[in-house]
Design an enzyme around this catalytic site. Structure first.
Site, PDB file in Angstrom:
ATOM      1  N   PHE A  36      38.725  47.634  42.502  1.00 25.35           N
ATOM      2  CA  PHE A  36      38.314  48.208  40.981  1.00 25.35           C
ATOM      3  C   PHE A  36      37.325  47.234  40.293  1.00 25.35           C
ATOM      4  O   PHE A  36      37.490  45.916  40.072  1.00 25.35           O
ATOM      5  CB  PHE A  36      39.599  48.121  40.272  1.00 25.35           C
ATOM      6  N   GLY A  46      33.079  41.214  29.552  1.00 29.83           N
ATOM      7  CA  GLY A  46      34.553  41.738  30.102  1.00 29.83           C
ATOM      8  C   GLY A  46      34.885  42.640  29.255  1.00 29.83           C
ATOM      9  O   GLY A  46      34.966  43.762  29.541  1.00 29.83           O
ATOM     10  N   GLN A  66      68.782  18.019  27.408  1.00 29.72           N
ATOM     11  CA  GLN A  66      68.213  18.831  28.619  1.00 29.72           C
ATOM     12  C   GLN A  66      68.631  20.322  28.398  1.00 29.72           C
ATOM     13  O   GLN A  66      67.945  21.230  28.642  1.00 29.72           O
ATOM     14  CB  GLN A  66      68.904  18.240  29.702  1.00 29.72           C
ATOM     15  N   GLU A  72      43.525  41.985  32.703  1.00 31.25           N
ATOM     16  CA  GLU A  72      43.818  43.072  32.015  1.00 31.25           C
ATOM     17  C   GLU A  72      43.679  42.843  30.466  1.00 31.25           C
ATOM     18  O   GLU A  72      44.536  43.406  29.760  1.00 31.25           O
ATOM     19  CB  GLU A  72      45.027  43.341  32.222  1.00 31.25           C
TER      20      GLU A  72
END
Length: 714
Positions: A172, A180, A369, A466
């Site tokens: 593609f 872009g 933690q 994307e």
């Protein structure tokens, strides 16, 4: 600090469950019977991890995933390597693995028709083993034929059929070296020639070269190319898509008139051969224009049923919106792997203990933690439920279009908006999650075999492709601002998916105040969602007024958009996506049946932790700035922080079983720190002993001997 995990492991039993899926020992192994440091945590959890597994993902989803994983584990081509392969070998191996998987037909067309969102799960199951394979597979045998179907006509049916027979392999090509996101400024041209009934493709300069094209560097035979369409009268009809043969499928040689280059080694995902392509008066048949939204007749006249070029382009690009939906699931996949490794390691790794005692506690027992990891565990559950929701909505919409049902423009616009927010927030949250998981595993987490470095690098492109996140997310704020311009009530019709429908009551929401003075009340998911409703309404109104002010000052539309992003539109779009993640999570909890009481309680705590931690760390100042919280009212941050600390204590004993419910098998985890038995040091020893050259003297040992170093040649 908590008092340590109870080591009594004899009280808990797992009752038989009726659904036949529970007999699948590959999906539901007897983890509670495994000896090792994780056993006490599993026996002290309050819920059945097997039931939770089917709440997070359906039986059909797990069946598809394990179909892939079981095949891989039994096939020699997918044998794990203990060393980093050269880039060319990574690409050769990835290509062979892709064609092997496609030939096996582990996920069929009938399944896709019946349950299309499973295609995302199938792809991410492949990606859990090696993301490069998933991307190559998804582009070459997924996106390529999908775009041909959605944008093309019967003229390209033969190419679609050839793809099913592995006679072509697609890619593609949209992005150019110099452009872009700004697709309108792209320079590649396709000029119609009536005499030969063909299009002539041209790349005017290197800046117009199509780039970052996955599969193009070495393996693709055909490309979907977006180019500016010119008719013989010299008129440009905007960006159109063409299917372009670039290599001879028989010998993989590039056709004359086409120049293809490889982009070279990347930070990660090097099994994908990203490339660039340039065209020099390269002719393709007229029929290779993907002509569903616009066509050129033999005489060279451009014909389209759409008067508005932007609407035509929007429909043309609609086939690509599924990519953002898929990235939400891909990010979730990486997050699941990272949090599984970090939680299991933290429950196994012991450090320090009470004074004057030989007892050492697992580091998961320490509050610091817990706060590093358990909010991320809550986040990954939120991302999982959000990605499930958006995939179902997207594929329901797609299924309607495939059978000829009409999808409202409002549905399409809202899907575009929420995916444009969802993809960035998922990528960003997982980025931060993996980094914290890496640090929480200390020095061992820095080893390549721990897999956390690879997960971090593999997730990194999720913030870019994307749509680069900071650019893409503007699509969400644009949607919200445009609807707000028509009045709050307009959100009722503009939001059929429900992501913004609550804003129809924007005036009332903005008049509400924080009304909870007790920790338990403040931490209820419904109240936290109501707080996020206010945050979204406030940020939208703040941004909308900023837009109005700049417009009244005479700024152009471009300048208005540019000058409303920082502190306004960007924050709005992020909050919008986060709010939908909370809403989707809450909706799943509310659907649970009465026999899932324990699972509902744990999920409610996770949702409360996710939402409260977001508000405490990201939005507390906004609550005071906008007057939702007043200075003479309760100290909201104290309420939230007290609630968060209480949830850390509650969820500490649930954490191992919570990752058991979402984790892939050990073959896929492939980390000595994250194996299901928790025997970290045994697995570390095995990994280190099996690594090539662990015990050998290097061939360059003389360079380390002082006298030889002085006489050696460079």
């Amino acid at each position: 600090m908590s008092q340590g995990v109870n080591n009594t492991c004899t009280k808990k039993s797992f009752q038989p469950l009726n659904d036949p899926i529970f007999s699948r020992k590959d999906i539901f192994p007897d983890l509670h019977l495994l000896d090792g440091p994780l056993k006490p945590y599993r026996f002290n959890s309050s819920f059945d991890w097997r039931k939770m597994k089917l709440i997070v993902d359906s039986a059909a989803t797990w069946d598809v995933k394990f179909r892939v994983w079981n095949f891989m584990e039994g096939h020699p081509l997918f044998k794990r390597s203990h060393e980093t392969l050269p880039m060319d070998e990574q690409r050769r191996l990835a290509s062979k693995q892709v064609f092997t998987l496609y030939n096996e037909k582990l996920y069929g067309m009938q399944e896709y028709i019946e349950n299309p969102e499973l295609s995302v799960k199938y792809s991410t199951a492949i990606g859990a083993f090696e993301p490069s394979i998933s991307v190559k597979y998804g582009i070459g045998f997924g996106m390529f034929p999908s775009v041909l179907r959605s944008n093309g006509t019967e003229r390209v049916e033969d190419l679609i059929y050839d793809n099913t027979q592995m006679k072509n392999f697609g890619c593609f090509a949209l992005t150019e070296i110099a452009h872009g996101s700004n697709t309108q400024a792209m320079k590649t041209t396709a000029t119609y020639d009536p005499s030969s009934k063909s299009f002539i493709l041209n790349t005017p300069n290197f800046e117009a070269a199509k780039c970052w094209v996955g599969n193009l560097g070495k393996t693709a035979t055909h490309a979907i190319v977006y180019a500016q369409l010119y008719t013989p009268d010299g008129k440009c009809h905007g960006l159109n898509s063409f299917v372009v043969p670039v290599r001879d499928p028989k010998n993989m040689l590039v056709y004359p008139g086409v120049v293809i280059g490889d982009l070279g080694e990347k930070v990660s995902l090097n099994g994908i051969d990203n490339g660039f392509v340039m065209f020099n008066n390269y002719k393709i048949p007229k029929d290779y224009l993907l002509s569903k939204t616009g066509d050129v007749d033999d005489a060279g006249n451009f014909v389209t049923q759409f008067k508005d070029p932007k609407k035509r382009m929007g429909i043309s690009f609609a086939a690509l919106s599924g990519g953002r939906v898929g990235i939400c699931e891909i990010a979730a996949n990486y997050g699941v792997m990272a949090i599984t490794i970090a939680i299991r390691y933290s429950a196994s790794r012991k450090q320090f203990g009470p004074e004057n005692s030989d007892i050492e506690y697992p580091v998961l027992e320490y509050q610091s933690q817990q706060y590093r990891l358990i909010p991320h565990l809550a986040t990954i559950y939120a991302i999982k439920f959000f990605s499930n929701w958006i995939a179902k909505e997207y594929f329901d919409m797609l299924k309607k279009t495939l059978v000829g049902e009409k999808v409202s423009p409002e549905t399409g616009m809202e899907m575009h908006a929420i995916s444009s927010s969802g993809k960035p927030i998922c990528g960003w949250m997982v980025r931060d999650m993996i980094q914290d998981c890496r640090e929480a595993c200390g020095g061992h987490g820095y080893l390549k075999c721990a897999q956390l470095g690879d997960l971090r690098n593999n997730n990194d492109p999720n913030t870019t492709y994307e749509g680069e996140n900071n650019v893409l997310i503007q699509q969400a704020s644009n949607f919200l601002i445009a609807v707000r311009g028509k009045g709050w009530k307009s959100f009722e019709n503009a939001s059929p998916l429900g992501t913004a429908a609550f804003l129809k009551d924007g005036d009332q929401i903005l008049n509400t105040k924080w009304n909870w003075s007790k920790v338990g009340c403040a931490m209820k998911p419904e109240h936290l969602l109501a707080t996020f409703n206010w945050i979204c309404a406030y940020l939208l109104e703040k941004t909308f007024k900023r837009v109005q002010s700049l417009q009244q000052s005479g700024q152009s539309n471009f300048d208005v958009r540019n000058n409303t992003q920082t502190f306004h539109a960007n924050n709005l779009a992020i909050a919008y996506g986060q709010r939908q993640a909370i809403a989707a999570f809450l909706a799943e909890i509310q659907k649970l049946s009465p026999e899932c009481t324990a699972e509902r309680d744990v999920l409610t705590k996770l949702l409360s932790l996710f939402a409260a931690n977001l508000i405490s760390t990201k939005y507390i100042g906004i609550l005071y700035e906008g007057g939702f919280v007043t200075s003479n009212g309760p100290n909201v941050n104290d309420l939230l922080q007290t609630g968060i600390l209480g949830l850390l204590t509650d969820l500490k004993n649930e954490a191992v079983s919570l990752v058991d419910s979402i984790a892939p098998p050990d073959f896929i985890i492939n980390s000595p720190l994250g194996m299901s038995d928790g025997n970290v040091y045994k697995h570390l020893e095995s990994f280190m002993y099996q690594t090539p050259d662990t015990f050998t003297r290097p061939s360059w040992w003389k360079d380390c001997v002082y006298k030889d170093f002085l006489t050696s040649k460079l």
